[in-house]
Structures are given as C-alpha cells and as structure tokens.
Design a protein around this motif. Structure first.
Motif, PDB file in Angstrom:
ATOM      1  N   LYS A 193       2.576 -10.433   1.302  1.00 32.49           N
ATOM      2  CA  LYS A 193       2.481 -11.877   1.380  1.00 32.49           C
ATOM      3  C   LYS A 193       3.745 -12.441   0.744  1.00 32.49           C
ATOM      4  O   LYS A 193       4.050 -12.172  -0.423  1.00 32.49           O
ATOM      5  CB  LYS A 193       1.255 -12.374   0.620  1.00 32.49           C
ATOM      6  CG  LYS A 193       0.924 -13.827   0.859  1.00 32.49           C
ATOM      7  CD  LYS A 193       0.149 -13.974   2.154  1.00 32.49           C
ATOM      8  CE  LYS A 193      -0.426 -15.397   2.264  1.00 32.49           C
ATOM      9  NZ  LYS A 193      -1.220 -15.569   3.506  1.00 32.49           N
ATOM     10  N   VAL A 194       4.530 -13.175   1.525  1.00 29.85           N
ATOM     11  CA  VAL A 194       5.821 -13.668   1.032  1.00 29.85           C
ATOM     12  C   VAL A 194       5.958 -15.149   1.339  1.00 29.85           C
ATOM     13  O   VAL A 194       5.261 -15.685   2.210  1.00 29.85           O
ATOM     14  CB  VAL A 194       6.989 -12.888   1.674  1.00 29.85           C
ATOM     15  CG1 VAL A 194       6.932 -11.410   1.326  1.00 29.85           C
ATOM     16  CG2 VAL A 194       6.994 -13.085   3.187  1.00 29.85           C
ATOM     17  N   PRO A 195       6.842 -15.843   0.630  1.00 34.31           N
ATOM     18  CA  PRO A 195       7.109 -17.241   0.974  1.00 34.31           C
ATOM     19  C   PRO A 195       7.677 -17.336   2.390  1.00 34.31           C
ATOM     20  O   PRO A 195       8.491 -16.507   2.795  1.00 34.31           O
ATOM     21  CB  PRO A 195       8.148 -17.664  -0.066  1.00 34.31           C
ATOM     22  CG  PRO A 195       7.990 -16.693  -1.190  1.00 34.31           C
ATOM     23  CD  PRO A 195       7.578 -15.407  -0.556  1.00 34.31           C
ATOM     24  N   VAL A 196       7.221 -18.307   3.149  1.00 36.06           N
ATOM     25  CA  VAL A 196       7.709 -18.473   4.513  1.00 36.06           C
ATOM     26  C   VAL A 196       9.066 -19.163   4.459  1.00 36.06           C
ATOM     27  O   VAL A 196       9.163 -20.361   4.225  1.00 36.06           O
ATOM     28  CB  VAL A 196       6.724 -19.296   5.367  1.00 36.06           C
ATOM     29  CG1 VAL A 196       7.264 -19.439   6.790  1.00 36.06           C
ATOM     30  CG2 VAL A 196       5.365 -18.631   5.382  1.00 36.06           C
ATOM     31  N   ALA A 197      10.096 -18.379   4.640  1.00 39.65           N
ATOM     32  CA  ALA A 197      11.457 -18.898   4.603  1.00 39.65           C
ATOM     33  C   ALA A 197      12.335 -17.992   5.444  1.00 39.65           C
ATOM     34  O   ALA A 197      11.959 -16.876   5.778  1.00 39.65           O
ATOM     35  CB  ALA A 197      11.987 -18.957   3.164  1.00 39.65           C
ATOM     36  N   GLY A 198      13.495 -18.474   5.813  1.00 34.90           N
ATOM     37  CA  GLY A 198      14.408 -17.650   6.594  1.00 34.90           C
ATOM     38  C   GLY A 198      14.876 -16.453   5.783  1.00 34.90           C
ATOM     39  O   GLY A 198      14.866 -16.465   4.554  1.00 34.90           O
ATOM     40  N   GLY A 199      15.281 -15.436   6.464  1.00 38.71           N
ATOM     41  CA  GLY A 199      15.776 -14.248   5.783  1.00 38.71           C
ATOM     42  C   GLY A 199      15.528 -12.991   6.586  1.00 38.71           C
ATOM     43  O   GLY A 199      14.943 -13.026   7.672  1.00 38.71           O
ATOM     44  N   ASP A 200      15.978 -11.879   6.051  1.00 46.04           N
ATOM     45  CA  ASP A 200      15.846 -10.578   6.702  1.00 46.04           C
ATOM     46  C   ASP A 200      15.013  -9.627   5.864  1.00 46.04           C
ATOM     47  O   ASP A 200      15.031  -9.679   4.632  1.00 46.04           O
ATOM     48  CB  ASP A 200      17.219  -9.936   6.914  1.00 46.04           C
ATOM     49  CG  ASP A 200      18.028 -10.616   8.005  1.00 46.04           C
ATOM     50  OD1 ASP A 200      17.454 -11.440   8.748  1.00 46.04           O
ATOM     51  OD2 ASP A 200      19.228 -10.317   8.107  1.00 46.04           O
ATOM     52  N   VAL A 201      14.314  -8.737   6.564  1.00 47.09           N
ATOM     53  CA  VAL A 201      13.763  -7.549   5.922  1.00 47.09           C
ATOM     54  C   VAL A 201      14.910  -6.551   5.810  1.00 47.09           C
ATOM     55  O   VAL A 201      15.552  -6.225   6.817  1.00 47.09           O
ATOM     56  CB  VAL A 201      12.621  -6.943   6.750  1.00 47.09           C
ATOM     57  CG1 VAL A 201      12.165  -5.623   6.139  1.00 47.09           C
ATOM     58  CG2 VAL A 201      11.460  -7.911   6.871  1.00 47.09           C
ATOM     59  N   VAL A 202      15.204  -6.088   4.612  1.00 46.06           N
ATOM     60  CA  VAL A 202      16.287  -5.132   4.386  1.00 46.06           C
ATOM     61  C   VAL A 202      15.688  -3.824   3.902  1.00 46.06           C
ATOM     62  O   VAL A 202      14.911  -3.813   2.934  1.00 46.06           O
ATOM     63  CB  VAL A 202      17.302  -5.660   3.349  1.00 46.06           C
ATOM     64  CG1 VAL A 202      18.417  -4.635   3.125  1.00 46.06           C
ATOM     65  CG2 VAL A 202      17.892  -6.991   3.818  1.00 46.06           C
ATOM     66  N   ILE A 203      16.046  -2.745   4.584  1.00 49.38           N
ATOM     67  CA  ILE A 203      15.521  -1.422   4.231  1.00 49.38           C
ATOM     68  C   ILE A 203      16.678  -0.503   3.902  1.00 49.38           C
ATOM     69  O   ILE A 203      17.621  -0.368   4.689  1.00 49.38           O
ATOM     70  CB  ILE A 203      14.673  -0.846   5.378  1.00 49.38           C
ATOM     71  CG1 ILE A 203      13.500  -1.790   5.673  1.00 49.38           C
ATOM     72  CG2 ILE A 203      14.168   0.545   5.029  1.00 49.38           C
ATOM     73  CD1 ILE A 203      12.613  -1.342   6.795  1.00 49.38           C
ATOM     74  N   ARG A 204      16.581   0.123   2.737  1.00 47.15           N
ATOM     75  CA  ARG A 204      17.621   1.045   2.268  1.00 47.15           C
ATOM     76  C   ARG A 204      17.012   2.408   1.999  1.00 47.15           C
ATOM     77  O   ARG A 204      15.807   2.530   1.747  1.00 47.15           O
ATOM     78  CB  ARG A 204      18.281   0.499   0.997  1.00 47.15           C
ATOM     79  CG  ARG A 204      19.048  -0.801   1.197  1.00 47.15           C
ATOM     80  CD  ARG A 204      19.641  -1.300  -0.113  1.00 47.15           C
ATOM     81  NE  ARG A 204      20.483  -2.476   0.076  1.00 47.15           N
ATOM     82  CZ  ARG A 204      20.023  -3.724   0.107  1.00 47.15           C
ATOM     83  NH1 ARG A 204      18.714  -3.951  -0.056  1.00 47.15           N
ATOM     84  NH2 ARG A 204      20.844  -4.737   0.283  1.00 47.15           N
ATOM     85  N   SER A 205      17.877   3.412   2.042  1.00 47.64           N
ATOM     86  CA  SER A 205      17.434   4.779   1.801  1.00 47.64           C
ATOM     87  C   SER A 205      18.224   5.397   0.663  1.00 47.64           C
ATOM     88  O   SER A 205      19.333   4.961   0.352  1.00 47.64           O
ATOM     89  CB  SER A 205      17.606   5.584   3.093  1.00 47.64           C
ATOM     90  OG  SER A 205      18.200   6.808   2.892  1.00 47.64           O
ATOM     91  N   ASN A 206      17.653   6.425   0.059  1.00 48.57           N
ATOM     92  CA  ASN A 206      18.368   7.141  -1.000  1.00 48.57           C
ATOM     93  C   ASN A 206      19.539   7.952  -0.463  1.00 48.57           C
ATOM     94  O   ASN A 206      20.360   8.460  -1.227  1.00 48.57           O
ATOM     95  CB  ASN A 206      17.400   8.077  -1.745  1.00 48.57           C
ATOM     96  CG  ASN A 206      16.838   9.174  -0.850  1.00 48.57           C
ATOM     97  OD1 ASN A 206      16.528   8.943   0.328  1.00 48.57           O
ATOM     98  ND2 ASN A 206      16.681  10.365  -1.392  1.00 48.57           N
ATOM     99  N   LEU A 207      19.659   8.044   0.869  1.00 51.34           N
ATOM    100  CA  LEU A 207      20.768   8.771   1.494  1.00 51.34           C
ATOM    101  C   LEU A 207      21.898   7.836   1.916  1.00 51.34           C
ATOM    102  O   LEU A 207      22.889   8.283   2.489  1.00 51.34           O
ATOM    103  CB  LEU A 207      20.266   9.567   2.704  1.00 51.34           C
ATOM    104  CG  LEU A 207      19.194  10.626   2.406  1.00 51.34           C
ATOM    105  CD1 LEU A 207      18.765  11.331   3.687  1.00 51.34           C
ATOM    106  CD2 LEU A 207      19.695  11.630   1.383  1.00 51.34           C
ATOM    107  N   GLY A 208      21.746   6.553   1.674  1.00 48.40           N
ATOM    108  CA  GLY A 208      22.812   5.606   1.982  1.00 48.40           C
ATOM    109  C   GLY A 208      22.586   4.762   3.209  1.00 48.40           C
ATOM    110  O   GLY A 208      23.381   3.863   3.502  1.00 48.40           O
TER     111      GLY A 208
END
Length: 224
Positions: A193-208
């Motif tokens: 549940k997040v505030p409704v606002a513009g933006g991206d889902v960002v996904i990072r990995s431990n491998l870079g």
C-alpha cells in the motif's frame, strides 16, 4: 513421289526434338532454373552479456556459401553516448565457408548501468540483426518487470524476472521499500500500500542488475 518421301520423313523425325526443347512441364511453357541469391541469414554475439571493456565474438551467417568472396557490412546501434560497443566496419566471407566471425568490443558504459546493444549485418539486398547486453560485470543479471500496476487507492502490485535464479532482488517505489516474494526460478512478486503519486517501481539485484517500470503508464520496463 519416290524422291519426296525420304525428305518428308526427315522433317517429321526432327519435330519431336524441336518440341522438347521449347516445351515446359506439360503446360506448354518453358522450363527455367532459378538460383536463389546469397543472403545474410543471421548475426549473433557470444556471450550475450558483454562486460565493460571486454571482447566478445560476433558471427555472421549466410544462407549458403557465396560463389566468390562476399563483404558484409557491420554496424551497431549503441547511440554512441556513451560509446557502448565497437565492431569492424565489415567482414568478408569466402567460399567454401558460409559464415565468418568478428570481434565485438564492449565500451565503457556509464555509472554501472546495463545497456541493450543491437548489431546489424547487411549487404545491398539483405540484412539481419542480433543483440547483446553491455553489463558492468560478466555476472550482472538482466531484470525484467513484465507487470506493474497501482489502483486508485494505492494498491501496488508488480512482477519481476531475473535471468539468474540465484540473484537476490530488492524493490522500492519512490524511495519506499516494498517487500518482495521469491517465487522460485528467478521469478519474484511484490505488493504494498503506497501513496498514489507518480514514480517508478525500481528493482535492484545483489549482482548489479537494475530495472524500473511505471505503474501509471503503459509501456515496458527499462534499465536503470
């Protein structure tokens, strides 16, 4: 009459041979033989992930061996900002070979990011395109985000896939950490549940690896 008969028989004897020379396959046409031109059938890069400042091998393949040495032009779609890759301007394939290899030099990249790079091999009449990823390190994983959506009340849901099953992923939305669930086989899912606002889902990995996708707009994910 006795002298004309042999001449008439001689003419009749010649008629079948003449008909056979101009005849087709039973429909009255002329039989022709078509030779398919030699064309570029594929271009590939190995390995498919090329680390910064390392060299990979490109391979151009033709539909068949050319009758004489054939020069195939090479170009890469790296946008040159920064310089992502370099290739020779052309490669020559000589009979009896139907393929040839060429070096692909990985560029310097930018800020540890991953970039997709296309390589095209072409002649005046044919072309083929292959691709590879320029990555910070040889084991950097490629993360895809096939789905990301958010409801009007702020229910965020998304899916992620890494090409390295052993990689560990983490996610955030506008700097807010979002819990992820490991579904196995390199597949992950997340919701919060997040505030409704513009933006991206960002996904990072431990491998870079790093990819992002907006849940507000149609379109695909992109590297970050």
């Amino acid at each position: 009459m006795k002298t004309a008969l042999p001449t008439a028989l001689a003419v009749l004897a010649l008629l079948p041979a003449a008909a056979g020379a101009s005849g087709g396959s039973g429909s009255g046409g002329t039989t022709t033989t078509t030779t398919t031109a030699v064309a570029v059938s594929s271009v590939s890069i190995n390995p498919a992930k090329v680390a910064y400042a390392t060299t990979a091998t490109g391979t151009v393949r033709l539909t068949r061996a050319p009758a004489a040495p054939l020069t195939v032009s090479i170009a890469n779609d790296s946008n040159n900002s920064p310089v992502l890759a370099s290739t020779p301007a052309s490669v020559t394939i000589s009979p009896p070979a139907s393929s040839a290899t060429f070096p692909v030099q990985g560029g310097s990249g930018l800020d540890g990011r991953t970039f997709p790079v296309r390589v095209t091999a072409f002649t005046a009449s044919s072309s083929a395109t292959g691709s590879f990823y320029l990555v910070p390190f040889a084991n950097t994983d490629i993360i895809q985000i096939p789905r990301a959506e958010i409801s009007s009340s702020g229910d965020l849901k998304f899916e992620a896939i890494t090409d390295t099953a052993a990689a560990l992923l983490r996610a955030d939305f506008n700097g807010l950490s979002v819990p992820l669930r490991n579904e196995g086989g390199g597949r992950w899912s997340g919701q919060a549940k997040v505030p409704v606002a513009g933006g991206d889902v960002v996904i990072r990995s431990n491998l870079g690896g790093c990819s992002a996708r907006s849940p507000f707009r149609s379109g695909s994910w992109h590297f970050c």
